[in-house]
Every structure is written in C-alpha cells, then in structure tokens.
Design an enzyme around this catalytic site. Structure first.
Site, PDB file in Angstrom:
ATOM      1  N   GLY A 223      -6.912   0.766   3.882  1.00  0.00           N
ATOM      2  CA  GLY A 223      -8.322   1.075   3.726  1.00  0.00           C
ATOM      3  C   GLY A 223      -8.613   1.822   2.446  1.00  0.00           C
ATOM      4  O   GLY A 223      -9.776   1.888   2.022  1.00  0.00           O
ATOM      5  N   GLY A 224      -7.568   2.379   1.834  1.00  0.00           N
ATOM      6  CA  GLY A 224      -7.736   3.041   0.545  1.00  0.00           C
ATOM      7  C   GLY A 224      -8.626   4.269   0.596  1.00  0.00           C
ATOM      8  O   GLY A 224      -8.951   4.809   1.657  1.00  0.00           O
TER       9      GLY A 224
ATOM     10  N   LYS B 117     -20.601   8.365   4.461  1.00  0.00           N
ATOM     11  CA  LYS B 117     -21.698   7.773   5.216  1.00  0.00           C
ATOM     12  C   LYS B 117     -21.794   8.345   6.623  1.00  0.00           C
ATOM     13  O   LYS B 117     -22.876   8.340   7.228  1.00  0.00           O
ATOM     14  CB  LYS B 117     -21.556   6.249   5.264  1.00  0.00           C
ATOM     15  CG  LYS B 117     -21.554   5.586   3.886  1.00  0.00           C
ATOM     16  CD  LYS B 117     -22.700   6.103   3.014  1.00  0.00           C
ATOM     17  CE  LYS B 117     -22.635   5.547   1.601  1.00  0.00           C
ATOM     18  NZ  LYS B 117     -21.637   6.205   0.742  1.00  0.00           N
TER      19      LYS B 117
ATOM     20  N   ASP C 267     -12.061  -1.050  -9.102  1.00  0.00           N
ATOM     21  CA  ASP C 267     -12.233   0.038 -10.065  1.00  0.00           C
ATOM     22  C   ASP C 267     -11.409  -0.151 -11.336  1.00  0.00           C
ATOM     23  O   ASP C 267     -11.819   0.297 -12.415  1.00  0.00           O
ATOM     24  CB  ASP C 267     -11.854   1.376  -9.430  1.00  0.00           C
ATOM     25  CG  ASP C 267     -12.801   1.784  -8.308  1.00  0.00           C
ATOM     26  OD1 ASP C 267     -13.729   1.011  -8.014  1.00  0.00           O
ATOM     27  OD2 ASP C 267     -12.601   2.868  -7.728  1.00  0.00           O
TER      28      ASP C 267
ATOM     29  N   HIS D 257     -43.443  -8.361  13.107  1.00  0.00           N
ATOM     30  CA  HIS D 257     -44.429  -7.282  13.168  1.00  0.00           C
ATOM     31  C   HIS D 257     -44.321  -6.570  14.512  1.00  0.00           C
ATOM     32  O   HIS D 257     -44.252  -7.219  15.554  1.00  0.00           O
ATOM     33  CB  HIS D 257     -45.848  -7.842  13.017  1.00  0.00           C
ATOM     34  CG  HIS D 257     -46.909  -6.810  13.235  1.00  0.00           C
ATOM     35  ND1 HIS D 257     -47.234  -5.864  12.276  1.00  0.00           N
ATOM     36  CD2 HIS D 257     -47.711  -6.550  14.307  1.00  0.00           C
ATOM     37  CE1 HIS D 257     -48.197  -5.083  12.746  1.00  0.00           C
ATOM     38  NE2 HIS D 257     -48.501  -5.480  13.983  1.00  0.00           N
TER      39      HIS D 257
ATOM     40  N   GLU E 209       0.848  -1.197   0.000  1.00  0.00           N
ATOM     41  CA  GLU E 209       0.000   0.000   0.000  1.00  0.00           C
ATOM     42  C   GLU E 209       0.881   1.245   0.000  1.00  0.00           C
ATOM     43  O   GLU E 209       1.806   1.361   0.809  1.00  0.00           O
ATOM     44  CB  GLU E 209      -0.935   0.005   1.208  1.00  0.00           C
ATOM     45  CG  GLU E 209      -1.711   1.283   1.425  1.00  0.00           C
ATOM     46  CD  GLU E 209      -2.538   1.709   0.220  1.00  0.00           C
ATOM     47  OE1 GLU E 209      -2.387   2.864  -0.218  1.00  0.00           O
ATOM     48  OE2 GLU E 209      -3.327   0.886  -0.291  1.00  0.00           O
TER      49      GLU E 209
ATOM     50  N   ALA F 163      -0.297   4.472   0.377  1.00  0.00           N
ATOM     51  CA  ALA F 163      -0.763   5.489   1.321  1.00  0.00           C
ATOM     52  C   ALA F 163      -1.292   4.816   2.591  1.00  0.00           C
ATOM     53  O   ALA F 163      -0.592   4.057   3.239  1.00  0.00           O
ATOM     54  CB  ALA F 163      -1.833   6.357   0.661  1.00  0.00           C
TER      55      ALA F 163
END
Length: 479
Positions: free
Chosen positions: A44-45, A56, A315, A447, A39, A41
């Site tokens: 978690g990217g 979110k 991606d 219910h 990785e 950076a």
C-alpha cells in the site's frame, strides 16, 4: 549475508507496492503477464499507510465534527466536547489494516508473486534483493519503478524535533495541537489546516512570498473567506528567516513584504512542500538512465524510460504527487508491456482538496483561459440556491463553469462545496469528451441533489439559471 548463487528469471518485476505499483501488478495479471512485486516495507506504500488514507480519515472526522450545529437543528444532541483523538487513531489503524489486507488478498488472488526486500540494480536487466541476511538476484524482461518520493525539509529548519511534522507524521498525532502552524499552500497543507481547525486546534497558515492557493481565483477568494470565518489566521507574502524549536513549542521568524521582522509561535509546525524521488538507493543512475533536471525519471507516453527494459510510474516521474496519477500510469505501463496501444495524458487530471467544504478543479482556470486568448463565458452558481444543500446544511460554496463563447466547448469546471469530490469524475469526463454547453444541459439531473448545481452553472452562462437572480444583459456582455 547469504547470496543466491543462481540468478532467477522473471518476466515483469514491479518495484514498490503503493497504489501505482499494486494497480500495475493486478492489471498486468489481468492481461496475462507473470508479475513479481517487490516491496521493502508495507503493502500500500506511503499513500495507504501514512498519506492519503490516514489524512482522509482525519478530514472525514473533521467534516463530521463540523456538522454538530446542523445535527442540533435536526433535533439531535451534539457531542462537541467529547472528541477523543485516541479513538480516531485506533479507527485509523483498523481501516489501514483492513485496506492493506485487502490489497494483499487481491494480489494473492491474481497469483502475483510478492517478495519483501530492498532492491538494487545490478544491470539494466538484473536486480539484487536484500532481505535481512538473504540476497537474491533476479533477471527480468521488463521492470517498473514505482518507489514513490520523500519530503524535503526546508532549508530554514536546521534541526528537526518532535514538534516539526512532515506529511507522513501529522496524522500520527495522538493529541490535538493547541496551536498548529501550517507552512504551505498546496492541497495537503489546506487539508491539514481545515481538518485540525475543525477538530479544535488553533490554526495559522503561513505562506511563502508570492505563493497562492493552487485553484481558480474565485475558489482562492472563497477559501480565504471561509478560513477567516472559521478563525484560521493566514499570513501571506512572507520571507522565512529561521525556526526555533523547544520542548514547549516552536517559533517561526519571518520578514513581511514591508521588510518588518516578525515572529509567530505555536505548539507544532506542519511543513508541506517539495519532494524528491526515491531513486538513489536503487543505483539506477550509474546505468545512464535519462533523468530530468530535478532528478526524476524521464518517460514517454507509455511510461518507458530511456532504457527499453525499464519503465517508471508515479512520484519518480515528476509532476503532481498524486496517487491517481500513479494508478493511471501503472495501468498504462503494463498495457504497453502487454503489447496494447496506450498513452497517459494528464491534461484533465483533477486537483482535489478534502477541505471543509471540499474543492475540485479540472481544466483551465478563468485567468488561464483568458491568457490563452479565449473569448470566454463564465458562470458561477452558489450552492445556497440548491435545494439539497439547504436540506443538508451544506450551503457554502459554488460551482464555476468556464466555456469558450465561440465553440461553446467547456474549458474548465471548478467547485468548492459538498459533493465536489464525488462529482469530480463527471467533470473530468465532460472535459475529456470536449463537451459543449448543450451536452451538459441535455441530460436529466436527480432532484434534489448537489448535481443540479452543475446544470444551473451551465445554464447561467446565458443567464438562464433557474435558482439564481436574473443576470442583466450588461453583465452577460462582460462575461
């Protein structure tokens, strides 16, 4: 730069520590593979650090703020004028750090080797990793490219300043924009518009010529209604001409469908649009890997590229830019490398928007089903008839079910309303198993609960929904 003299050997290398990359790494370890994850950076990217999770957090906060009127009905005081975006940003940082730490711990517990650095392909079985002044060479049996994508700035924007925001920049703001102009019509644009409107911003949504929201036509119609109700202005069928940014704001110039030139001004512009794969820096193209016309890696159902040693996920493979796709592809890729039979099928991948209320779309839209020549039955159950929706004050929206009248197999399920995201997994399962109407009507449903809306929508296919007005035989015959 110090260059490693000896080439180090690895079985499986994964380039990129986003959701697809780290999920592939953990699944690979579970299957007994020796895994090295590289990785450049943060783990978690983009998804964890700048995209999915930060956005979110904002949509969650916006949803809570939209509940203040209902809280007053429940006898609780409201805090309409006390929203502090800086505290929200602090909370966002806390959550991201916690989740990133969790990912790193999981990798360590699964004995995954993590290497920091920038990767360059030296051959189809060899890479170089640069980290500061250190440059190491690794030979591998297989490699998975999971490097994600980057946003493309629209051509009408000649120069980008601080008031023009891309997806990874919007949720770093420490002030609520006075007037946010949202350019786009995908789920990211809709989440941005819905959230910042709830957080107190004036919001205008501007959509290119002929573009429409990416859902079933009934959902699109309801979304338009809700936006207008909440005073979000929607400008459609526009041809953009130019943008002008100053230190005080930004102005968009466009031509309407009536060939009239108009402008719209705001404090900030959010741009949601196309993306390009992060492949160029890898230097992989010079080894003859087959790419699509848009520049994405062409892969088979096992996520293997035209070069047997190289797999690609997420991606960089094109299609929807979604973490759920990358995770699915990552698991499939390592399963294939481990010798298991697997294949990725994105037919029933849900399209989700964390708007207020949230939206989920799975399978065929009504129009698409009719275009395929299916004899369809359609039923739409309004959540206003759901007991739990009334209790919680979340009565806006509906569940729509599309069925093949000949086979009674469910072809599509679409929902706008509270609980849509949580119920989406059930919708996907039903379509994956080619469920018939009876398969949905047979089980028991808690219910009161939002889940009862699905049962009512399916029963409504033959006019038997309990909490909906009777449907005439004439109306049923036109469905």
């Amino acid at each position: 730069m110090v260059v490693g003299e000896i080439s180090q050997e690895r079985d499986l290398i994964i380039i990129g520590g986003g959701p697809g990359g780290y999920s592939a790494a953990i699944r690979g370890a579970q299957l007994g593979l020796s895994v090295t994850l590289i990785e450049q950076a943060k783990m978690g990217g983009v998804c964890l650090n700048e995209g999915c999770i930060p956005s979110k957090i904002f949509t969650h906060a916006a949803g809570k703020r939209s509940e203040t009127a209902h809280l007053q009905d429940l006898g609780m005081g409201t805090l309409d004028n006390l929203f502090d975006i800086k505290k929200l940003v602090t909370y966002k940082t806390k959550v991201i750090d916690q989740l990133r730490s969790g990912v790193e711990s999981l990798c360590n517990e699964n004995k995954i080797e993590i290497i920091r650095g920038k990767v360059t392909f030296l051959a189809v079985d060899r890479i170089g990793v640069e980290n500061g002044h250190q440059f190491d060479i690794f030979e591998f049996k297989q490699v998975i490219i999971a490097t994600g994508s980057s946003p493309i700035m629209p051509s009408i924007i000649q120069e980008k300043g601080e008031r023009i925001l891309l997806p990874h920049e919007l949720f770093k703001l420490e002030e609520v924009p006075k007037h946010l102009i949202v350019r786009g019509h995908d789920y990211i644009a809709l989440e941005a518009a819905s959230s910042f409107a709830a957080l107190g911003a004036q919001v205008s949504v501007v959509i290119d010529d002929q573009a429409v929201f990416p859902f079933d036509e009934s959902i699109n119609k309801e979304l338009n209604r809700l936006f207008k109700k909440r005073k979000l202005k929607i400008h459609k069928e526009l041809e953009f001409i130019a943008t002008n940014e100053t230190k005080h704001g930004i102005t968009l110039t466009f031509q309407t469908d009536k060939n009239v030139e108009e402008t719209i001004s705001g404090s900030h512009l959010f741009v949601s649009g196309t993306r390009r794969p992060n492949l160029e820096a890898l230097g992989i193209s010079r080894f003859g890997i087959v790419l699509t016309g848009e520049g994405f890696v062409k892969v088979d159902g096992n996520m293997q590229s035209s070069i047997p040693t190289i797999y690609a996920i997420g991606d960089v493979t094109g299609g929807p830019v979604l973490a759920v796709k990358a995770i699915k592809q990552g698991k499939a890729a390592v399963a294939s490398i481990a010798g298991q039979q697997t294949e990725v099928d994105l037919t029933f991948m849900p399209v989700i928007a964390h708007t207020i209320p949230p939206i989920v779309s799975v399978g065929l839209t009504e129009q698409r089903a009719r275009d395929f020549g299916l004899d369809v039955r359609v039923s739409q159950f309004a959540l206003g008839g759901n007991g739990y929706a009334t209790i919680t004050g979340k009565k806006e929206g509906f569940i729509k079910v599309i069925s093949d009248a000949t086979t009674e197999i469910i072809q599509g399920i679409h929902m706008i309303g509270e609980g849509a995201v949580e119920m989406s997994g059930s919708f996907v399962q039903l379509l994956e198993m080619a469920a018939k109407e009876e398969d949905i009507k047979f089980p028991h449903y808690a219910h009161p609960g939002f889940n009862e809306g699905l049962l009512e929508a399916v029963e409504g296919l033959i006019g038997q929904a309990i909490h909906a007005a009777p449907v005439s035989e004439k109306d049923l015959s036109t469905i």
